[in-house]
Write a protein that holds these residues in place. Structure first.
Motif, PDB file in Angstrom:
ATOM      1  N   UNK A   3     -33.667 -44.099  28.067  1.00 39.31           N
ATOM      2  CA  UNK A   3     -33.446 -42.947  28.941  1.00 39.31           C
ATOM      3  C   UNK A   3     -34.276 -41.764  28.492  1.00 39.31           C
ATOM      4  N   UNK A   4     -34.747 -41.000  29.454  1.00 37.58           N
ATOM      5  CA  UNK A   4     -35.402 -39.727  29.179  1.00 37.58           C
ATOM      6  C   UNK A   4     -34.516 -38.636  29.761  1.00 37.58           C
ATOM      7  N   UNK A   5     -34.088 -37.729  28.905  1.00 39.32           N
ATOM      8  CA  UNK A   5     -33.188 -36.666  29.339  1.00 39.32           C
ATOM      9  C   UNK A   5     -33.879 -35.324  29.155  1.00 39.32           C
ATOM     10  N   UNK A   6     -34.038 -34.613  30.258  1.00 44.14           N
ATOM     11  CA  UNK A   6     -34.720 -33.322  30.236  1.00 44.14           C
ATOM     12  C   UNK A   6     -33.716 -32.189  30.126  1.00 44.14           C
ATOM     13  N   UNK A   7     -34.187 -31.092  29.589  1.00 43.46           N
ATOM     14  CA  UNK A   7     -33.386 -29.878  29.536  1.00 43.46           C
ATOM     15  C   UNK A   7     -34.314 -28.686  29.652  1.00 43.46           C
TER      16      UNK A   7
END
Length: 121
Positions: A3-7
């Motif tokens: 997973x790639x989780x952006x913020x």
């Protein structure tokens, strides 16, 4: 599974600064090129910047001198620092990474869910 989780992201006035980050997690053996793309309403997704595992960077001409891409290999995280923002930078920003889950596995391309950046007064 990877997973790639952006913020980060949000609303900023023209001339302001904003940063976004993206952390890759899951079954990761190694991460090659990481990058940021963006898509404005009614337009195609375009490359913003990329960075290799050894730190070589590439930018689209429209952001050179204003945006800086960096990464922390230990954290499998890529960052994008955006300065001197313009209204035309308004878009959904997507994180991208090429990852393999095993020493002899194939490389797969993964995308984050996107984060909105709006530049407006």
């Amino acid at each position: 599974q990877v997973q790639l989780v952006e913020s980060g992201g949000g609303l900023v006035q023209p001339g302001g600064s904003l940063s976004v980050s993206c952390a890759a997690s899951g079954s990761i053996f190694s991460v090659n090129v990481m990058g940021w793309y963006r898509q404005a309403p009614g337009k195609q997704r375009e490359l913003v910047a990329t960075i290799t595992s050894d730190g070589s960077t590439n930018y689209v001409d429209s952001v050179k001198g204003r945006f800086t891409i960096s990464r922390d290999n230990a954290k499998n995280t890529v960052y994008l620092q955006m300065n001197s923002l313009k209204p035309e930078d308004t878009a959904v920003y997507y994180c991208n990474a090429h990852i393999r889950s095993g020493r002899y596995g194939r490389w797969f391309e993964y995308w984050g869910q996107g984060t909105q950046v709006t530049v407006s007064s």
